[in-house]
Scaffold this motif. Structure first.
Motif, PDB file in Angstrom:
ATOM      1  N   LEU A  45       3.901  -9.660 -11.074  1.00  0.00           N
ATOM      2  CA  LEU A  45       3.562  -9.041  -9.790  1.00  0.00           C
ATOM      3  C   LEU A  45       4.509  -7.893  -9.469  1.00  0.00           C
ATOM      4  CD1 LEU A  45       2.770 -12.053  -7.410  1.00  0.00           C
ATOM      5  CD2 LEU A  45       1.180 -10.294  -8.169  1.00  0.00           C
ATOM      6  N   LYS A  46       5.801  -8.149  -9.675  1.00  0.00           N
ATOM      7  CA  LYS A  46       6.792  -7.108  -9.385  1.00  0.00           C
ATOM      8  C   LYS A  46       6.584  -5.898 -10.281  1.00  0.00           C
ATOM      9  CE  LYS A  46      11.744  -6.263  -8.929  1.00  0.00           C
ATOM     10  NZ  LYS A  46      13.103  -6.849  -8.993  1.00  0.00           N
ATOM     11  N   ILE A  59       4.308   1.008  -7.374  1.00  0.00           N
ATOM     12  CA  ILE A  59       3.557   1.576  -6.251  1.00  0.00           C
ATOM     13  C   ILE A  59       4.475   1.754  -5.046  1.00  0.00           C
ATOM     14  CG2 ILE A  59       1.655   1.171  -4.624  1.00  0.00           C
ATOM     15  CD1 ILE A  59       0.279  -0.442  -6.858  1.00  0.00           C
ATOM     16  N   GLU A  60       5.344   0.777  -4.801  1.00  0.00           N
ATOM     17  CA  GLU A  60       6.251   0.833  -3.651  1.00  0.00           C
ATOM     18  C   GLU A  60       7.141   2.074  -3.685  1.00  0.00           C
ATOM     19  OE1 GLU A  60       9.581  -2.035  -1.472  1.00  0.00           O
ATOM     20  OE2 GLU A  60       9.160  -2.276  -3.606  1.00  0.00           O
ATOM     21  N   ILE A  61       7.597   2.470  -4.863  1.00  0.00           N
ATOM     22  CA  ILE A  61       8.529   3.596  -4.961  1.00  0.00           C
ATOM     23  C   ILE A  61       7.845   4.880  -5.419  1.00  0.00           C
ATOM     24  CG2 ILE A  61      10.468   2.059  -5.423  1.00  0.00           C
ATOM     25  CD1 ILE A  61      10.260   2.853  -8.382  1.00  0.00           C
ATOM     26  N   ASP A  62       6.505   4.884  -5.489  1.00  0.00           N
ATOM     27  CA  ASP A  62       5.768   6.077  -5.908  1.00  0.00           C
ATOM     28  C   ASP A  62       5.766   7.093  -4.769  1.00  0.00           C
ATOM     29  OD1 ASP A  62       4.018   8.031  -6.743  1.00  0.00           O
ATOM     30  OD2 ASP A  62       2.496   6.644  -7.483  1.00  0.00           O
ATOM     31  N   HIS A  63       6.490   8.187  -4.955  1.00  0.00           N
ATOM     32  CA  HIS A  63       6.625   9.166  -3.875  1.00  0.00           C
ATOM     33  C   HIS A  63       5.454  10.136  -3.823  1.00  0.00           C
ATOM     34  CE1 HIS A  63      10.596   7.712  -2.899  1.00  0.00           C
ATOM     35  NE2 HIS A  63      10.869   7.698  -4.186  1.00  0.00           N
ATOM     36  N   ASN A  64       4.461   9.905  -4.661  1.00  0.00           N
ATOM     37  CA  ASN A  64       3.223  10.683  -4.574  1.00  0.00           C
ATOM     38  C   ASN A  64       2.210  10.041  -3.638  1.00  0.00           C
ATOM     39  OD1 ASN A  64       3.985  12.713  -6.517  1.00  0.00           O
ATOM     40  ND2 ASN A  64       3.664  11.178  -8.124  1.00  0.00           N
ATOM     41  N   LEU A  65       2.520   8.824  -3.172  1.00  0.00           N
ATOM     42  CA  LEU A  65       1.648   8.108  -2.247  1.00  0.00           C
ATOM     43  C   LEU A  65       2.303   8.065  -0.870  1.00  0.00           C
ATOM     44  CD1 LEU A  65       0.645   5.016  -4.439  1.00  0.00           C
ATOM     45  CD2 LEU A  65      -0.740   7.040  -3.995  1.00  0.00           C
ATOM     46  N   GLU A  88       1.152   4.865   4.251  1.00  0.00           N
ATOM     47  CA  GLU A  88      -0.118   4.278   4.670  1.00  0.00           C
ATOM     48  C   GLU A  88      -0.950   3.859   3.461  1.00  0.00           C
ATOM     49  OE1 GLU A  88       1.165   7.071   5.838  1.00  0.00           O
ATOM     50  OE2 GLU A  88       1.705   6.353   7.848  1.00  0.00           O
ATOM     51  N   GLU A  89      -0.887   4.655   2.404  1.00  0.00           N
ATOM     52  CA  GLU A  89      -1.631   4.323   1.189  1.00  0.00           C
ATOM     53  C   GLU A  89      -1.021   3.129   0.464  1.00  0.00           C
ATOM     54  OE1 GLU A  89      -3.384   8.672  -0.217  1.00  0.00           O
ATOM     55  OE2 GLU A  89      -1.265   8.225  -0.582  1.00  0.00           O
ATOM     56  N   LYS A  90       0.264   2.930   0.635  1.00  0.00           N
ATOM     57  CA  LYS A  90       0.950   1.837  -0.051  1.00  0.00           C
ATOM     58  C   LYS A  90       0.766   0.488   0.649  1.00  0.00           C
ATOM     59  CE  LYS A  90       4.698   4.826  -1.747  1.00  0.00           C
ATOM     60  NZ  LYS A  90       6.157   5.062  -1.695  1.00  0.00           N
ATOM     61  N   VAL A  91       0.558   0.513   1.957  1.00  0.00           N
ATOM     62  CA  VAL A  91       0.540  -0.718   2.747  1.00  0.00           C
ATOM     63  C   VAL A  91      -0.395  -1.795   2.204  1.00  0.00           C
ATOM     64  CG1 VAL A  91      -0.149  -1.692   4.984  1.00  0.00           C
ATOM     65  CG2 VAL A  91       1.417   0.255   4.892  1.00  0.00           C
ATOM     66  N   PRO A  92      -1.670  -1.484   1.865  1.00  0.00           N
ATOM     67  CA  PRO A  92      -2.557  -2.542   1.358  1.00  0.00           C
ATOM     68  C   PRO A  92      -2.022  -3.213   0.092  1.00  0.00           C
ATOM     69  CG  PRO A  92      -3.823  -0.591   1.927  1.00  0.00           C
ATOM     70  CD  PRO A  92      -2.385  -0.194   1.987  1.00  0.00           C
TER      71      PRO A  92
END
Length: 322
Positions: A108-109, A115-121, A124-128
């Motif tokens: 899972l991690k 995704i958590e550290i993707d600075h292209n998102l 708000e896009e990361k929350v789901p």
């Protein structure tokens, strides 16, 4: 250190800049100014930092509260060049958890941390994805039936450490009755146990985090309360709690975190006057420094101490006592 002025002032060099920047503060102590001159301390808008510091010091301890993240902010990111564990990591590597469960949590991690550290998102896009990650992980952990006593053992056997000077900060805040709110997307029970073992947990401290629920035998049955993830550590996570309402006179805030999403933790503070944001940049220095400087008033690069926070709180407390 960056010497850019957000007020469009110009300085002929470092000496002239500091002569102006610290003119009013130097009368209190050289310690704070010396610490903020260090090479690893970065400020995009030193003028704004100066104004906020003056406000914090002038208003004193009675109008101050501290809001902080825990993992890699109060706790160390590394010690002797070895990564320190987060509260989730301590739980997920507990000897009472099977290898199969550990693999599920690691998978899972591996999937969601990117995704958590993707600075292209955007956040708000990361929350789901964060909700999906935390919910799934908590469901898996709940199946382990781990006992409360195993948490104590897990913390004591782990490599978790608090930042150098953290004990001093915790005690000074307590002695001066300055509230400390710890916002954490980690595991609240592990966090609280770490504080008790490594420092103290005083009445002026409150934790907003993901807390476990245990049965009468001390076995884990699940998690309780609202889910706290990286991007909802703000007033929305309080969900009916009147914490900020009870502190309406404490309109000055020192805010500390290690992620860009942590900058919103003071949202909800009543009558906010001055919020000094201190960001710990623990890794990817070249990649993230500019973004951190845009988000945080003071950025501390690869700093495993609480020296800056202690110096600032020390100035506020010293002014109050005079």
């Amino acid at each position: 250190m960056y010497l850019h002025s957000c007020d469009n002032k110009s300085y002929r060099g470092v000496s002239e800049f500091y002569s102006s920047f610290w003119y009013t503060l130097i009368m209190y102590s050289n310690k704070l100014s010396e610490i903020l001159k260090q090479a690893h301390v970065h400020m995009k808008c030193p003028d704004a930092v100066e104004r906020k510091l003056q406000k914090l010091i002038a208003d004193g301890t009675n109008h101050l509260q501290v809001i902080s993240d825990f993992d890699m902010t109060i706790s160390k990111y590394k010690h002797l060049n070895k990564r320190c564990p987060s509260t989730h990591s301590i739980l997920e590597t507990n000897n009472m958890i099977s290898d199969d469960i550990k693999k599920q949590l690691k998978d899972l991690k591996d999937k969601y941390y990117a995704i958590e550290i993707d600075h292209n998102l955007t956040n708000e896009e990361k929350v789901p994805y964060m909700i999906e990650w935390w919910t799934t992980a908590h469901d898996i952990i709940a199946k382990t039936k781990i006992n409360r006593k195993h948490l104590q053992e897990g913390v004591s056997q782990s490599g978790i450490r608090l930042r150098d000077g953290c004990n001093e900060l915790i005690e000074v805040l307590y002695e001066n009755n300055i509230p400390l709110l710890i916002f954490s997307a980690g595991v609240g029970d592990v966090l609280q146990e770490a504080l008790k073992q490594k420092s103290n947990f005083h009445p002026n401290m409150q934790i907003i985090s993901n807390f476990m629920e245990f049965d009468d035998q001390g076995e884990l049955t699940g998690f309780k309360g609202r889910l706290i993830h990286t991007f909802n550590k703000n007033e929305s996570a309080l969900d009916g709690d009147d914490y900020f309402e009870l502190l309406t006179q404490r309109h000055n805030v020192i805010l500390m975190g290690d992620m860009l999403g942590d900058t919103s933790m003071a949202d909800g503070v009543q009558n906010l006057s001055a919020c000094l944001k201190i960001g710990f940049l623990n890794a990817k220095f070249d990649e993230l420094l500019d973004q951190f400087m845009d988000a945080w008033d003071i950025v501390l690069v690869d700093d495993q101490t609480m020296d800056v926070a202690n110096a600032i709180v020390g100035e506020v407390a010293a002014k109050q006592s005079t």
